[in-house]
Design a protein around this motif. Structure first.
Motif, PDB file in Angstrom:
ATOM      1  N   VAL A  33       0.826  -1.205   0.000  1.00 27.16           N
ATOM      2  CA  VAL A  33       0.000   0.000   0.000  1.00 27.16           C
ATOM      3  C   VAL A  33       0.858   1.253   0.000  1.00 27.16           C
ATOM      4  CG1 VAL A  33      -1.627   1.363   1.372  1.00 27.16           C
ATOM      5  CG2 VAL A  33      -2.027  -1.073   1.050  1.00 27.16           C
ATOM      6  N   VAL A  34       1.887   1.281   0.848  1.00 27.64           N
ATOM      7  CA  VAL A  34       2.708   2.494   0.973  1.00 27.64           C
ATOM      8  C   VAL A  34       3.461   2.791  -0.317  1.00 27.64           C
ATOM      9  CG1 VAL A  34       4.589   3.597   2.230  1.00 27.64           C
ATOM     10  CG2 VAL A  34       2.946   2.174   3.450  1.00 27.64           C
ATOM     11  N   VAL A  35       4.121   1.779  -0.888  1.00 23.81           N
ATOM     12  CA  VAL A  35       4.955   2.054  -2.067  1.00 23.81           C
ATOM     13  C   VAL A  35       4.087   2.396  -3.274  1.00 23.81           C
ATOM     14  CG1 VAL A  35       6.874   0.635  -1.233  1.00 23.81           C
ATOM     15  CG2 VAL A  35       5.144  -0.411  -2.688  1.00 23.81           C
ATOM     16  N   ASN A  36       2.937   1.749  -3.425  1.00 26.31           N
ATOM     17  CA  ASN A  36       2.051   2.087  -4.533  1.00 26.31           C
ATOM     18  C   ASN A  36       1.487   3.494  -4.376  1.00 26.31           C
ATOM     19  OD1 ASN A  36       1.103  -0.120  -6.708  1.00 26.31           O
ATOM     20  ND2 ASN A  36       1.773  -1.172  -4.845  1.00 26.31           N
ATOM     21  N   ILE A 163      -7.715  -1.978   8.001  1.00 24.55           N
ATOM     22  CA  ILE A 163      -7.285  -1.142   9.139  1.00 24.55           C
ATOM     23  C   ILE A 163      -6.271  -0.069   8.741  1.00 24.55           C
ATOM     24  CG2 ILE A 163      -7.714  -3.021  10.770  1.00 24.55           C
ATOM     25  CD1 ILE A 163      -4.691  -3.457  10.929  1.00 24.55           C
ATOM     26  N   ILE A 164      -5.742  -0.137   7.524  1.00 17.64           N
ATOM     27  CA  ILE A 164      -4.734   0.852   7.107  1.00 17.64           C
ATOM     28  C   ILE A 164      -5.260   2.293   7.195  1.00 17.64           C
ATOM     29  CG2 ILE A 164      -3.586   1.750   5.018  1.00 17.64           C
ATOM     30  CD1 ILE A 164      -2.677  -1.140   4.467  1.00 17.64           C
ATOM     31  N   PRO A 165      -6.483   2.608   6.681  1.00 17.99           N
ATOM     32  CA  PRO A 165      -6.958   3.999   6.825  1.00 17.99           C
ATOM     33  C   PRO A 165      -7.002   4.462   8.287  1.00 17.99           C
ATOM     34  CG  PRO A 165      -8.315   2.803   5.251  1.00 17.99           C
ATOM     35  CD  PRO A 165      -7.432   1.787   5.905  1.00 17.99           C
ATOM     36  N   TRP A 166      -7.394   3.570   9.176  1.00 20.59           N
ATOM     37  CA  TRP A 166      -7.457   3.890  10.603  1.00 20.59           C
ATOM     38  C   TRP A 166      -6.059   4.120  11.177  1.00 20.59           C
ATOM     39  CZ3 TRP A 166      -6.104   0.451  14.799  1.00 20.59           C
ATOM     40  CH2 TRP A 166      -6.463   0.941  16.056  1.00 20.59           C
ATOM     41  N   ILE A 167      -5.086   3.260  10.780  1.00 19.94           N
ATOM     42  CA  ILE A 167      -3.710   3.403  11.282  1.00 19.94           C
ATOM     43  C   ILE A 167      -3.094   4.716  10.803  1.00 19.94           C
ATOM     44  CG2 ILE A 167      -1.372   2.437  11.191  1.00 19.94           C
ATOM     45  CD1 ILE A 167      -2.593  -0.328  11.051  1.00 19.94           C
ATOM     46  N   THR A 168      -3.289   5.015   9.516  1.00 22.04           N
ATOM     47  CA  THR A 168      -2.670   6.234   8.972  1.00 22.04           C
ATOM     48  C   THR A 168      -3.190   7.491   9.660  1.00 22.04           C
ATOM     49  OG1 THR A 168      -4.334   6.230   7.200  1.00 22.04           O
ATOM     50  CG2 THR A 168      -2.203   5.229   6.703  1.00 22.04           C
ATOM     51  N   LYS A 169      -4.445   7.456  10.089  1.00 23.44           N
ATOM     52  CA  LYS A 169      -4.975   8.611  10.832  1.00 23.44           C
ATOM     53  C   LYS A 169      -4.311   8.735  12.202  1.00 23.44           C
ATOM     54  CE  LYS A 169      -9.558   8.937   8.707  1.00 23.44           C
ATOM     55  NZ  LYS A 169     -11.027   8.838   8.932  1.00 23.44           N
ATOM     56  N   ILE A 170      -4.055   7.618  12.832  1.00 26.60           N
ATOM     57  CA  ILE A 170      -3.463   7.636  14.173  1.00 26.60           C
ATOM     58  C   ILE A 170      -2.004   8.090  14.134  1.00 26.60           C
ATOM     59  CG2 ILE A 170      -2.764   6.173  16.118  1.00 26.60           C
ATOM     60  CD1 ILE A 170      -5.252   4.537  15.670  1.00 26.60           C
ATOM     61  N   ALA A 175       3.784   6.561   5.865  1.00 25.79           N
ATOM     62  CA  ALA A 175       5.196   6.168   5.947  1.00 25.79           C
ATOM     63  C   ALA A 175       5.484   5.181   7.078  1.00 25.79           C
ATOM     64  CB  ALA A 175       6.086   7.412   6.072  1.00 25.79           C
ATOM     65  N   PRO A 176       4.921   5.343   8.293  1.00 24.12           N
ATOM     66  CA  PRO A 176       5.204   4.394   9.372  1.00 24.12           C
ATOM     67  C   PRO A 176       4.814   2.945   9.050  1.00 24.12           C
ATOM     68  CG  PRO A 176       4.268   6.403  10.286  1.00 24.12           C
ATOM     69  CD  PRO A 176       4.143   6.511   8.790  1.00 24.12           C
ATOM     70  N   LEU A 177       3.937   2.780   8.066  1.00 22.83           N
ATOM     71  CA  LEU A 177       3.581   1.410   7.678  1.00 22.83           C
ATOM     72  C   LEU A 177       4.799   0.655   7.139  1.00 22.83           C
ATOM     73  CD1 LEU A 177       0.134   1.974   5.920  1.00 22.83           C
ATOM     74  CD2 LEU A 177       0.537   1.021   8.188  1.00 22.83           C
ATOM     75  N   LEU A 178       5.759   1.391   6.564  1.00 25.11           N
ATOM     76  CA  LEU A 178       7.002   0.755   6.112  1.00 25.11           C
ATOM     77  C   LEU A 178       7.783   0.192   7.292  1.00 25.11           C
ATOM     78  CD1 LEU A 178       8.128   3.364   3.419  1.00 25.11           C
ATOM     79  CD2 LEU A 178       7.405   1.013   2.984  1.00 25.11           C
ATOM     80  N   VAL A 262      -4.800   8.719  -1.464  1.00 30.46           N
ATOM     81  CA  VAL A 262      -4.494   7.605  -2.369  1.00 30.46           C
ATOM     82  C   VAL A 262      -4.393   6.302  -1.586  1.00 30.46           C
ATOM     83  CG1 VAL A 262      -2.779   6.620  -3.927  1.00 30.46           C
ATOM     84  CG2 VAL A 262      -3.353   9.051  -4.078  1.00 30.46           C
ATOM     85  N   GLY A 263      -3.732   6.349  -0.418  1.00 27.40           N
ATOM     86  CA  GLY A 263      -3.576   5.146   0.396  1.00 27.40           C
ATOM     87  C   GLY A 263      -4.907   4.548   0.805  1.00 27.40           C
TER      88      GLY A 263
END
Length: 841
Positions: A33-36, A163-170, A175-178, A262-263
């Protein structure tokens, strides 16, 4: 784990590999998700094709290096190093994102690096994971468990994308997903190392073929079938990247128009895709069985052509409404991922089944590895040329023009896939001919296979009973005259007949009048040398009145010898096939009606009844069709390896052998489908019904003794009395000539036990019959193989004289045992016959 039917050793490894799959699934999803997302944000439309080219080049180099590491240091070292590299890539990219601002020129480089490495890393993980599974489990286990273990990655992906949209908000961005991805890849090493410690002896061994064929262009040119597989694979890879290109552009457009990150768009789309993949994986077997390999191979390119065509037309007709075009291009991506995983890939595995076994593994590696990477580079070059010719920064212009190009590319894939299906059909015919010739050579080499040497079945080192040893030493003849001499031991009137007097009528009258199962078996061996007409007449007259264990030998009179069925006789055997299918479905219905009884012996007896009837069905089909082809399908169906591709391959072979009418009857009972599916496909052709457990058990008890094994009737009698307490049914079996049913009914009624039968059971236990004789044969042996001189049947309502001493004319064929303070004589010839039957089964 009980549902998965894993043994203790499998369960231990399954858990570890499933956990590894789950952890690595989270890592791969976060990274993807992050790199795309970052690549779409930081690059232009024209930048996507160079990314594909670089990805193909990097993938080729990475896979080449991975194979070298594997060959030099072993599979575990290479796989562990792969995780380390993957994890470091995540950490380094995260550091780069943190250190350099998004406006820095280095940010574009970071975006390119992530996009270039993501698919090669996924390929490396897939190769490593499948290699580990193939080493930890045997081939049959791998084919059964690999897909189940892989569901860990699918579940992880679905959860991660949601859960990625929820994590990115927190955490304030993607970037931290990397960082999380890197940690997950390092954590995945832990279950891998534990798996290694549990299977060190398997994973330390480096196994590589020594006689590998060089698979270059000349290799593929020599075989049109191999060449077509390679061409279809190239188009398949092109489809992956064309669909991916349109998907990335569509995501860019959706994000720009809706102001959604985009993510978030990527995460939502891929959560839908992964859910579809999971459902498709669960339904793949039934889909392919229902529609066949040809439709399964053609469906994806056909859908992509249709979707692209509709999207292109609507995109032109509604220039001001791009929604339609975007939706259909996103549908392409969904179909490419979901249909490919659930239908196309399993179908291609079946296609590989008719390749040369010596080339198969290497061919798959070459096509799925090297050729796929070349195709990736080619896709990038093609898209680069297209993007360079379109002088516009408007995403929708690219999508409209590229959709037209995709129609041509997907149509080409559809055409070459159709050609592959045509060649595959021919290849199956060739495959069956080659197999038939091999079978004939094998039969010639094993000319003595028809001579049953019971000695080979009874191991002297394991079984020391002297009676078994004597029976095992009897070598049964191949010559009809010698079989006739043995037959005369059971039928003294035959002893005085000359060869000219051994007429068809006299032999068949012995079969009809003497119910001794050993005598009947020997009649069948004698009949095997008679003329085609006599053998056919015998089968027609006596098949239906023959005990179930002997019916395969009645059929063998026609299938084990040269025989050409005449057109006017086909109807009889077609009817027999249909009757056998009806009997199979009756047993299947009984299995379904009684599944909640929790009576394991009864369930096992019904399952054995189905197996025996299915074997008979294959025997009958061998009379109607090419027997070598039917034998091959029979071997695959009965093989231990019940992987999806083997089951599908067996169905494919049958599909090329049977006529349309016979397919309607046979396919449902051969395919591995649910009872309800079988019933729905057959209930318009034969009578299928369900009953209450009590009524179903009563039906089994009332079924013709020739059509049901006495062991199954015994289980049904016990289950029925336990369920209903009905003593009337016991009265019906007090005087049964089948000793096991007579004794069981007396036991359930609390009456005096049958002393003689108890003696026979004790003798069988002393001899270890359960170790050397099929359970289905034991009731017949207890009835005909034991004799107590000067004894009556103790405890019976009427004193019945025991079966006569059938072996009295040759002392070599009798033996004695002292059991329960009494003498019991044993028919050694009958014992040798049954040992031989058991050996051949």
């Amino acid at each position: 784990m009980t549902y998965l039917k894993l043994n203790a050793e499998e369960e231990k490894d399954f858990k570890l590999l499933f956990i590894q799959s789950l952890i690595s699934g989270f890592g791969a999803s976060f990274f993807f998700v992050v790199v795309n997302t970052y690549f779409i944000k930081k690059t232009s439309v024209q930048s996507l094709p160079p990314g594909y080219i670089l990805s193909g080049i990097f993938g080729y180099l990475l896979i080449t290096m991975y194979k070298k590491w594997q060959k030099k240091s072993g599979v575990v070292f290479a796989y562990t190093l792969g995780y380390v590299i993957y994890g470091l890539a995540g950490l380094l990219l995260f550091s780069g994102r943190m250190f350099f601002a998004d406006t820095s020129p280095v940010a574009v480089v970071i975006a390119y690096i992530g996009f270039v490495v993501v698919l090669p890393f996924a390929s490396m993980q897939a190769i490593g994971f499948s290699t580990i599974c193939l080493r930890v489990f045997n081939i049959a286990q791998s084919k059964r468990l690999l897909a189940l273990i892989g569901t860990g990655e699918v579940f992880a992906s679905i959860i991660a994308y949601l859960i990625i949209p929820w994590i990115t908000k927190i955490v304030g961005g993607a970037a931290p997903l990397l960082l999380f991805s890197g940690i997950m890849n390092f954590l995945a090493i832990l279950p891998l190392r534990k798996t290694y410690r549990n299977n060190k002896h398997r994973l330390d061994t480096i196994k590589f073929g020594t006689n590998q064929v060089k698979m270059n262009l000349d290799f593929f040119r020599k075989d049109k079938f191999y060449m077509m597989i390679a061409v279809v694979t190239v188009f398949s890879v092109l489809a992956i990247y064309f669909a991916d290109y349109a998907y990335l552009l569509s995501v860019r457009y959706i994000s720009a128009e809706s102001a959604i990150e985009v993510g978030t768009v990527v995460a939502v789309i891929f959560s839908i895709i992964k859910t579809g993949e999971l459902v498709a994986s669960l339904l793949s077997g039934s889909i392919i069985r229902s529609y066949g390999i040809r439709i399964s191979l053609l469906v994806l390119p056909a859908v992509l052509v249709t979707s692209s065509l509709i999207g292109s037309v609507t995109g032109i007709l509604f220039l001001s409404i791009p929604f339609f075009l975007v939706i259909f291009l996103l549908l392409n991506k969904w179909c490419e991922r979901v249909i490919r995983k659930g239908v196309t890939v399993p179908a291609m595995k079946v296609v590989y089944q008719v390749t040369n076994p010596d080339d198969r593994a290497q061919l798959q590696t070459s096509i799925d590895g090297t050729i796929s990477q070349y195709a990736t580079i080619a896709a990038g070059v093609f898209l680069l040329i297209v993007s360079s010719l379109i002088h516009s920064s408007d995403v929708m212009v690219f999508l409209r023009i590229s959709s037209v190009i995709y129609i041509a590319a997907f149509a080409g894939w559809l055409w070459f896939t159709y050609k592959l299906c045509v060649i595959y059909k021919v290849r199956i015919g060739d495959y069956l001919k080659i197999f038939g010739n091999a079978q004939k050579r094998s039969s010639a080499d094993d000319a003595e296979a028809d001579t049953i040497v019971a000695q080979s079945h009874v191991n002297k080192g394991d079984i020391g009973n002297p009676v078994l040893m004597r029976a095992a030493a009897i070598q049964l003849p191949r010559d009809a005259n010698q079989y006739f001499y043995m037959l005369a031991c059971y039928n003294p009137a035959l002893r005085s007949l000359s060869e000219r007097e051994r007429t068809f009528g006299k032999i068949t009258s012995v079969y009809y009048n003497n119910e001794n199962i050993f005598s009947r078996y020997l009649v069948l061996r004698v009949m095997a040398s008679r003329s085609e007409t006599e053998r056919l007449d015998f089968v027609k007259e006596y098949y239906r009145i023959t005990e179930l264990p002997l019916r395969q030998y009645v059929i063998g009179l026609l299938t084990e010898n040269d025989f050409l069925l005449k057109k006017e006789d086909e109807f009889y055997f077609v009817a027999l096939c249909q009757d056998t299918v009806t009997e199979i479905m009756s047993a299947e219905s009984a299995l379904y009606d009684l599944k909640n009884t929790q009576d394991q012996p009864l369930i096992a007896g019904l399952e054995n009844q189905i197996r025996v009837l299915r074997d008979l069905l294959f025997g009958l089909l061998s009379i109607l069709y090419e027997k070598d082809a039917i034998a091959m399908v029979h071997n695959i169906v009965n093989a231990r390896d019940q992987s999806l591709e083997n089951q599908l391959f067996a169905i494919e072979l049958l599909d090329n052998v049977l006529n349309a009418e016979m397919k309607q009857f046979v396919m449902p009972v051969i395919e591995d489908i649910s009872y309800h599916s079988k019933k729905s496909r057959l209930e318009k052709l034969i009578l299928i019904y369900n009953l209450s457990p009590a009524d179903r058990l009563k039906e089994i008890l009332m079924t013709d003794f020739m059509a049901v094994n006495p062991v199954l009737k015994e289980y049904a009698l016990r289950a029925y009395f336990r369920l209903t307490g009905d003593r009337t049914i016991l009265n019906a079996f007090y005087s049964s000539y089948l000793e096991n049913l007579n004794a069981t009914s007396r036991d359930l009624a609390g009456l005096t036990p049958d002393v003689l039968y108890q003696m026979k059971l004790a003798a069988g236990q002393q001899m270890g019959l359960a170790e050397v004789m099929l359970p289905s044969l034991q009731p017949y042996f207890f009835r005909w193989g034991f004799y107590a001189r000067n004894r009556k049947r103790g405890g019976a309502s009427s004193l019945q004289t025991l079966n006569k001493l059938t072996y009295q004319y040759n002392e070599d064929f009798q033996a004695g045992m002292h059991v329960n303070d009494a003498d019991l004589n044993i028919d050694l010839l009958g014992l040798a016959l049954f040992l031989g039957i058991t050996k051949n089964n």
